[in-house]
Design a protein around this motif. Structure first.
Motif, PDB file in Angstrom:
ATOM      1  N   ARG A  70     -14.832  -8.210  12.255  1.00 14.82           N
ATOM      2  CA  ARG A  70     -14.672  -8.884  13.199  1.00 14.82           C
ATOM      3  C   ARG A  70     -15.721 -10.102  14.115  1.00 14.82           C
ATOM      4  N   LYS A  71     -16.679 -10.015  13.336  1.00 12.66           N
ATOM      5  CA  LYS A  71     -18.105 -10.734  14.217  1.00 12.66           C
ATOM      6  C   LYS A  71     -17.740 -11.632  15.331  1.00 12.66           C
ATOM      7  N   LEU A  72     -17.772 -11.592  16.726  1.00 17.39           N
ATOM      8  CA  LEU A  72     -17.340 -12.792  17.456  1.00 17.39           C
ATOM      9  C   LEU A  72     -18.594 -13.429  17.900  1.00 17.39           C
ATOM     10  N   PRO A  73     -18.925 -14.754  18.561  1.00 17.76           N
ATOM     11  CA  PRO A  73     -20.061 -15.537  19.287  1.00 17.76           C
ATOM     12  C   PRO A  73     -20.209 -14.537  20.539  1.00 17.76           C
ATOM     13  N   PRO A  74     -20.847 -14.536  20.901  1.00 16.25           N
ATOM     14  CA  PRO A  74     -20.719 -13.844  22.650  1.00 16.25           C
ATOM     15  C   PRO A  74     -21.001 -14.786  23.642  1.00 16.25           C
ATOM     16  N   VAL A  75     -20.083 -15.239  24.159  1.00 15.40           N
ATOM     17  CA  VAL A  75     -19.219 -16.434  24.708  1.00 15.40           C
ATOM     18  C   VAL A  75     -20.021 -15.664  26.011  1.00 15.40           C
ATOM     19  N   GLU A  76     -19.487 -14.799  26.497  1.00 19.93           N
ATOM     20  CA  GLU A  76     -19.586 -14.298  27.522  1.00 19.93           C
ATOM     21  C   GLU A  76     -21.219 -14.215  28.248  1.00 19.93           C
ATOM     22  N   GLN A  77     -21.621 -14.316  26.923  1.00 20.83           N
ATOM     23  CA  GLN A  77     -23.449 -14.596  27.708  1.00 20.83           C
ATOM     24  C   GLN A  77     -23.595 -15.980  27.540  1.00 20.83           C
ATOM     25  N   TRP A  78     -22.427 -17.161  27.680  1.00 17.53           N
ATOM     26  CA  TRP A  78     -23.309 -18.536  27.558  1.00 17.53           C
ATOM     27  C   TRP A  78     -22.693 -18.799  28.417  1.00 17.53           C
ATOM     28  N   SER A  79     -23.307 -20.034  29.242  1.00 18.06           N
ATOM     29  CA  SER A  79     -23.169 -20.599  30.742  1.00 18.06           C
ATOM     30  C   SER A  79     -23.892 -21.520  30.607  1.00 18.06           C
ATOM     31  N   PRO A  80     -22.909 -23.218  29.446  1.00 16.94           N
ATOM     32  CA  PRO A  80     -23.675 -24.038  29.287  1.00 16.94           C
ATOM     33  C   PRO A  80     -23.386 -25.135  30.658  1.00 16.94           C
ATOM     34  N   ASP A  81     -24.497 -26.035  31.160  1.00 14.46           N
ATOM     35  CA  ASP A  81     -23.683 -26.841  31.309  1.00 14.46           C
ATOM     36  C   ASP A  81     -22.656 -28.485  31.774  1.00 14.46           C
ATOM     37  N   ASN A  82     -23.198 -28.317  30.084  1.00 13.31           N
ATOM     38  CA  ASN A  82     -22.073 -29.765  30.327  1.00 13.31           C
ATOM     39  C   ASN A  82     -20.035 -29.479  29.624  1.00 13.31           C
ATOM     40  N   ILE A  83     -19.629 -29.534  30.303  1.00 17.67           N
ATOM     41  CA  ILE A  83     -17.913 -29.169  30.867  1.00 17.67           C
ATOM     42  C   ILE A  83     -17.346 -30.602  30.387  1.00 17.67           C
ATOM     43  N   ASP A  84     -16.329 -30.441  29.653  1.00 21.32           N
ATOM     44  CA  ASP A  84     -15.183 -31.437  29.128  1.00 21.32           C
ATOM     45  C   ASP A  84     -13.506 -30.719  29.320  1.00 21.32           C
ATOM     46  N   ASP A  85     -13.156 -31.954  28.468  1.00 23.56           N
ATOM     47  CA  ASP A  85     -12.006 -31.640  28.363  1.00 23.56           C
ATOM     48  C   ASP A  85     -11.827 -31.101  26.481  1.00 23.56           C
ATOM     49  N   SER A  86     -11.118 -30.379  25.586  1.00 29.80           N
ATOM     50  CA  SER A  86     -11.354 -30.393  24.870  1.00 29.80           C
ATOM     51  C   SER A  86     -10.262 -30.809  23.959  1.00 29.80           C
ATOM     52  N   HIS A  87      -9.343 -31.443  25.230  1.00 32.76           N
ATOM     53  CA  HIS A  87      -7.906 -31.784  24.376  1.00 32.76           C
ATOM     54  C   HIS A  87      -6.680 -30.641  23.468  1.00 32.76           C
TER      55      HIS A  87
END
Length: 182
Positions: free
Chosen positions: A24-41
């Motif tokens: 199971r190859k998971l994306p490296p979410v813990e390495q990402w720090s995006p500035d664009n923050i919003d609501d997924s609904h």
């Protein structure tokens, strides 16, 4: 590409379970720090159903894809994270539901509602919550996200504990876990 779920958990050796987990190859979410923050609904219901703008997401492949992007912050908030954006998501109880457990070679392997496999241990502890009248069991999956054991999985785990003695504990991955809320 069609999705092939792993075989029945009870028929797998610990080595086969470890191989399925590693595949199971998971994306490296813990390495990402995006500035664009919003609501997924989006929201994950207490029963494990995923919703977008109030409608259930019916495609299991979509749920599996979104589940790989989940992260829980230290403040308890949940997020779907991609390299360019971080979207809040409401989680009513737990991100996942543990739907099966099998004791294999002395360890406890759980299947989640996303068909992922998790072996309890130091990195994936079992946590008892609630009280004596309405206990709940959880297993840590990743990035602060947990799976709540459904009723049948809770009963399976209780049987495993009672086969070992009357102290309501189980062992896996060299760790001992109490099934009784503190």
């Amino acid at each position: 590409m069609p999705y092939t779920p792993p075989p029945e958990l009870a028929g797998m050796s610990l080595a086969q379970i470890a191989e399925a987990v590693a595949e199971r190859k998971l994306p490296p979410v813990e390495q990402w720090s995006p500035d664009n923050i919003d609501d997924s609904h989006m929201r994950i219901g207490a029963d494990g159903t995923w919703y977008h703008e109030g409608s259930a997401i019916k495609r299991p492949g979509m749920v599996r894809a979104f589940a790989g992007l989940l992260n829980r912050e230290e403040d308890g908030s949940y997020w779907l994270v991609v390299p360019y954006q971080k979207l809040s998501i409401e989680v009513e109880d737990a991100c996942f539901i543990a739907t099966d457990v099998s004791e294999t070679e002395g360890d406890l392997a759980f299947r989640l509602n996303t068909d992922e496999l998790v072996v309890a241990g130091l990195d994936h502890p079992i946590r008892a919550a609630g009280d004596g009248d309405s206990p709940s069991l959880y297993i840590h999956v990743r990035r602060g996200c947990e799976a709540r054991l459904n009723r049948s999985t809770y009963e399976q785990l209780a049987r495993i504990a009672l086969e070992r003695g009357d102290d309501w504990t189980v062992k896996s991955g060299g760790e001992t876990f109490s099934l009784l809320p503190a």
